[in-house]
Scaffold this motif. Structure first.
Motif, PDB file in Angstrom:
ATOM      1  N   MET A 135       0.857  -1.186   0.000  1.00  0.00           N
ATOM      2  CA  MET A 135       0.000   0.000   0.000  1.00  0.00           C
ATOM      3  C   MET A 135       0.890   1.231   0.000  1.00  0.00           C
ATOM      4  SD  MET A 135      -0.939   2.522   2.410  1.00  0.00           S
ATOM      5  CE  MET A 135      -0.680   1.752   3.988  1.00  0.00           C
ATOM      6  N   ALA A 136       0.507   2.265  -0.730  1.00  0.00           N
ATOM      7  CA  ALA A 136       1.222   3.553  -0.772  1.00  0.00           C
ATOM      8  C   ALA A 136       2.632   3.411  -1.335  1.00  0.00           C
ATOM      9  CB  ALA A 136       1.256   4.194   0.610  1.00  0.00           C
ATOM     10  N   THR A 137       2.837   2.434  -2.211  1.00  0.00           N
ATOM     11  CA  THR A 137       4.156   2.263  -2.817  1.00  0.00           C
ATOM     12  C   THR A 137       4.524   3.453  -3.687  1.00  0.00           C
ATOM     13  OG1 THR A 137       3.885  -0.136  -2.768  1.00  0.00           O
ATOM     14  CG2 THR A 137       5.543   0.747  -4.277  1.00  0.00           C
ATOM     15  N   ALA A 184      -0.668  10.703  -5.063  1.00  0.00           N
ATOM     16  CA  ALA A 184      -0.337   9.364  -4.560  1.00  0.00           C
ATOM     17  C   ALA A 184      -1.157   9.031  -3.323  1.00  0.00           C
ATOM     18  CB  ALA A 184       1.158   9.284  -4.246  1.00  0.00           C
ATOM     19  N   MET A 185      -1.490  10.028  -2.534  1.00  0.00           N
ATOM     20  CA  MET A 185      -2.294   9.811  -1.329  1.00  0.00           C
ATOM     21  C   MET A 185      -3.703   9.357  -1.700  1.00  0.00           C
ATOM     22  SD  MET A 185      -2.792  12.549   1.776  1.00  0.00           S
ATOM     23  CE  MET A 185      -1.014  12.812   1.890  1.00  0.00           C
ATOM     24  N   ARG A 186      -4.273   9.948  -2.738  1.00  0.00           N
ATOM     25  CA  ARG A 186      -5.604   9.521  -3.191  1.00  0.00           C
ATOM     26  C   ARG A 186      -5.574   8.063  -3.626  1.00  0.00           C
ATOM     27  NH1 ARG A 186      -5.713  14.887  -5.206  1.00  0.00           N
ATOM     28  NH2 ARG A 186      -4.794  14.226  -7.201  1.00  0.00           N
ATOM     29  N   THR A 187      -4.532   7.688  -4.350  1.00  0.00           N
ATOM     30  CA  THR A 187      -4.391   6.287  -4.759  1.00  0.00           C
ATOM     31  C   THR A 187      -4.283   5.380  -3.546  1.00  0.00           C
ATOM     32  OG1 THR A 187      -3.280   6.939  -6.816  1.00  0.00           O
ATOM     33  CG2 THR A 187      -2.935   4.681  -6.054  1.00  0.00           C
ATOM     34  N   HIS A 205      -7.634   4.397  -1.831  1.00  0.00           N
ATOM     35  CA  HIS A 205      -8.363   3.339  -2.540  1.00  0.00           C
ATOM     36  C   HIS A 205      -7.686   1.981  -2.327  1.00  0.00           C
ATOM     37  CE1 HIS A 205     -11.072   6.195  -4.384  1.00  0.00           C
ATOM     38  NE2 HIS A 205     -10.036   6.923  -4.764  1.00  0.00           N
ATOM     39  N   GLU A 206      -6.358   1.980  -2.294  1.00  0.00           N
ATOM     40  CA  GLU A 206      -5.642   0.730  -2.029  1.00  0.00           C
ATOM     41  C   GLU A 206      -5.999   0.181  -0.649  1.00  0.00           C
ATOM     42  OE1 GLU A 206      -1.546   1.527  -4.620  1.00  0.00           O
ATOM     43  OE2 GLU A 206      -1.641   2.080  -2.499  1.00  0.00           O
ATOM     44  N   GLN A 207      -6.084   1.060   0.324  1.00  0.00           N
ATOM     45  CA  GLN A 207      -6.403   0.614   1.682  1.00  0.00           C
ATOM     46  C   GLN A 207      -7.788  -0.027   1.752  1.00  0.00           C
ATOM     47  OE1 GLN A 207      -5.320   3.695   4.738  1.00  0.00           O
ATOM     48  NE2 GLN A 207      -4.161   4.589   3.054  1.00  0.00           N
ATOM     49  N   TRP A 208      -8.730   0.540   1.048  1.00  0.00           N
ATOM     50  CA  TRP A 208     -10.083  -0.029   1.060  1.00  0.00           C
ATOM     51  C   TRP A 208     -10.102  -1.397   0.368  1.00  0.00           C
ATOM     52  CZ3 TRP A 208     -14.229  -1.142   3.156  1.00  0.00           C
ATOM     53  CH2 TRP A 208     -15.434  -1.415   2.504  1.00  0.00           C
ATOM     54  N   GLU A 209      -9.402  -1.519  -0.738  1.00  0.00           N
ATOM     55  CA  GLU A 209      -9.344  -2.806  -1.427  1.00  0.00           C
ATOM     56  C   GLU A 209      -8.685  -3.871  -0.553  1.00  0.00           C
ATOM     57  OE1 GLU A 209      -7.271  -1.754  -4.951  1.00  0.00           O
ATOM     58  OE2 GLU A 209      -8.972  -0.634  -5.808  1.00  0.00           O
ATOM     59  N   ILE A 210      -7.638  -3.487   0.158  1.00  0.00           N
ATOM     60  CA  ILE A 210      -6.957  -4.431   1.047  1.00  0.00           C
ATOM     61  C   ILE A 210      -7.891  -4.855   2.180  1.00  0.00           C
ATOM     62  CG2 ILE A 210      -5.109  -4.587   2.779  1.00  0.00           C
ATOM     63  CD1 ILE A 210      -3.490  -2.697   0.841  1.00  0.00           C
ATOM     64  N   ARG A 257     -16.444   5.918  -2.269  1.00  0.00           N
ATOM     65  CA  ARG A 257     -15.988   4.539  -2.127  1.00  0.00           C
ATOM     66  C   ARG A 257     -16.611   3.814  -0.942  1.00  0.00           C
ATOM     67  NH1 ARG A 257     -11.694   2.565  -4.920  1.00  0.00           N
ATOM     68  NH2 ARG A 257     -12.728   0.629  -4.330  1.00  0.00           N
ATOM     69  N   LEU A 258     -16.818   4.543   0.152  1.00  0.00           N
ATOM     70  CA  LEU A 258     -17.298   3.878   1.366  1.00  0.00           C
ATOM     71  C   LEU A 258     -18.791   4.065   1.603  1.00  0.00           C
ATOM     72  CD1 LEU A 258     -14.380   4.747   3.833  1.00  0.00           C
ATOM     73  CD2 LEU A 258     -14.582   2.813   2.252  1.00  0.00           C
ATOM     74  N   GLY A 259     -19.416   5.004   0.902  1.00  0.00           N
ATOM     75  CA  GLY A 259     -20.837   5.252   1.111  1.00  0.00           C
ATOM     76  C   GLY A 259     -21.143   5.825   2.483  1.00  0.00           C
ATOM     77  N   LEU A 260     -20.237   6.620   3.011  1.00  0.00           N
ATOM     78  CA  LEU A 260     -20.392   7.217   4.341  1.00  0.00           C
ATOM     79  C   LEU A 260     -20.681   8.704   4.219  1.00  0.00           C
ATOM     80  CD1 LEU A 260     -17.365   5.573   6.204  1.00  0.00           C
ATOM     81  CD2 LEU A 260     -19.777   4.944   6.413  1.00  0.00           C
ATOM     82  N   PRO A 261     -21.327   9.295   5.216  1.00  0.00           N
ATOM     83  CA  PRO A 261     -21.545  10.747   5.199  1.00  0.00           C
ATOM     84  C   PRO A 261     -20.234  11.490   5.387  1.00  0.00           C
ATOM     85  CG  PRO A 261     -22.237   9.824   7.295  1.00  0.00           C
ATOM     86  CD  PRO A 261     -21.923   8.654   6.411  1.00  0.00           C
TER      87      PRO A 261
END
Length: 424
Positions: free
Chosen positions: A52-54, A83-86, A89-94, A177-181
């Protein structure tokens, strides 16, 4: 427990979490460390690894080595944001692959808090310095100078910076991505959306920073997190031969404090200072922090595991990163800190207050003569060596990762009990 650990930064930000993951695995839990790909070798057998965050790591390494002025700094900031935005998304996929029952995260990994909320699992922010919990005992460690005690607690409002600076990015991630408020741009890490105080796990030693009397029960100070397995790193033969000499050997390295425009100058200052004192040294260039060449009295390396090297030298000189400071104290070595930014001046003051080394010398103020005086003081005063040995023994008596696992077990059980309560 299935514990997912997010962390980002330099080796000092990765290794403590790798040690925690190892202890979790040995204790019968599932542990997955998520960090940039270059740190895959930090995990031991039985611990999962998810890169993550490579890209952010690559950008930071290159940027720190090449940074020479405002234009480069602005370019680096734009690259880091992308890179932080990427990374989010990587963290959520993991997290979807790991399906954790608890998430531990360094604050530099911005997704942990929000992913835990989405999954309905406990979130535990963690870092190796007293940064998140307000106290009257001292100001937030990023402040270079102590303040009157009445002002200390107010300085911890700085912890709202993440939401203020990255709130737009984070809220898009939460919504899309998370559907959160959306979250408030004034939020911090210490209050959940339900209004409960969030637990914090601190991996520093109470012998190095005494636990403030006004810390709440949710602030858990466990002691440093060190690996329990023996390092398998194989040193080169010429380094082993160098360390066998009769004269004192010091370690000098400034880690990721690159800023390439100054590397040659810093190398010159260090080498001239060492020559004036007449000591031998292992000099680590790190992420381009300094430039140097090996001589009969200087052994230049890019990087060496601190847990292997520090017990084999007589003293250490470094920038004051929390991980490097911990490694030097654990080895019982007198320490000189040459801080650059962040929490480094805080650790420099603590080293001097503990009697384990001279007053810190800011790296930007270091001249060959000034650095030579500090190094001579460092290696010649017996009281530094005695105090360092005593601190090293106290640190060895702690059970950092073991205590941390117990805290995490308690947090998960308490979280489950609240969810099962009739009025929860």
């Amino acid at each position: 427990m299935r514990v997912l650990i997010f962390t980002f930064g330099t080796r000092g930000d990765i290794d403590p979490f790798a040690a925690l993951a190892e202890r979790l695995s040995v204790s019968g839990h599932v542990a997955v460390l998520s960090a940039p790909e270059p740190y895959r070798d930090a995990v031991s057998s039985g611990v999962g690894f998810e890169p993550m965050a490579t890209e952010m790591d690559r950008v930071m390494r290159a940027g720190m080595a090449e940074l020479r002025g405002p234009a480069q700094a602005l370019k680096l900031a734009r690259q880091v944001s992308a890179a932080m935005r990427t990374s989010l998304h990587e963290q959520w996929e993991i997290a979807q692959r790991v399906r954790p029952t608890l998430i531990v995260a360094h604050p530099k990994a911005l997704g942990g808090l929000h992913i835990a909320e989405r999954l309905g699992v406990p979130f535990v922010p963690s870092l190796p310095l007293p940064f998140l919990t307000p106290t009257n005992a001292f100001p937030i460690p990023f402040l270079a100078r102590p303040l009157p005690w009445r002002l200390n607690r107010l300085t911890y409002q700085f912890n709202r910076f993440t939401a203020l600076a990255y709130g737009g990015m984070i809220n898009r991630f939460r919504r899309e991505r998370l559907g959160l408020p959306r979250m408030s741009r004034l939020s911090d890490y210490l209050t959940t959306r339900g209004g409960d105080p969030a637990p914090v796990l601190y991996s520093f030693s109470r012998y190095v920073v005494p636990v403030p009397g006004d810390y709440p029960a949710t602030a858990h100070v466990t002691g440093y997190w060190f690996r329990e397995t023996t390092s398998t790193w194989e040193p080169p033969r010429d380094l082993l031969d160098f360390l066998q000499g009769s004269r004192p050997v010091v370690y000098v390295g400034f880690g990721s404090m690159g800023f390439g425009a100054k590397a040659e100058e810093r190398g010159r200052v260090v080498l001239q200072a060492l020559q004036q004192v007449g000591v031998r040294a292992v000099v680590a260039t790190g992420w381009g922090a300094l430039a140097a060449r090996s001589t009969d009295d200087i052994f230049v390396v890019k990087d060496v595991p601190h847990e292997w090297l520090f017990p084999r030298v007589d003293a250490v000189v470094h920038h004051g990163g929390s991980g490097t400071t911990a490694a030097g104290l654990r080895a019982g070595k007198p320490t000189l800190i040459c801080p650059v930014l962040g929490d480094q001046p805080f650790w420099g003051r603590r080293i001097h207050e503990l009697g384990t080394g001279p007053r810190p010398l800011h790296l930007r103020s270091a001249t060959p003569a000034a650095l030579a005086r500090r190094i001579l003081d460092l290696i010649s005063r017996e009281e530094y060596a005695a105090a360092s040995t005593a601190i090293g023994e106290q640190i060895a008596s702690e059970h950092g990762t073991g205590d941390a696992v117990e805290v995490l077990q308690f947090i998960e059980a308490a979280f489950a009990a609240r969810r099962l309560a009739p009025n929860s």
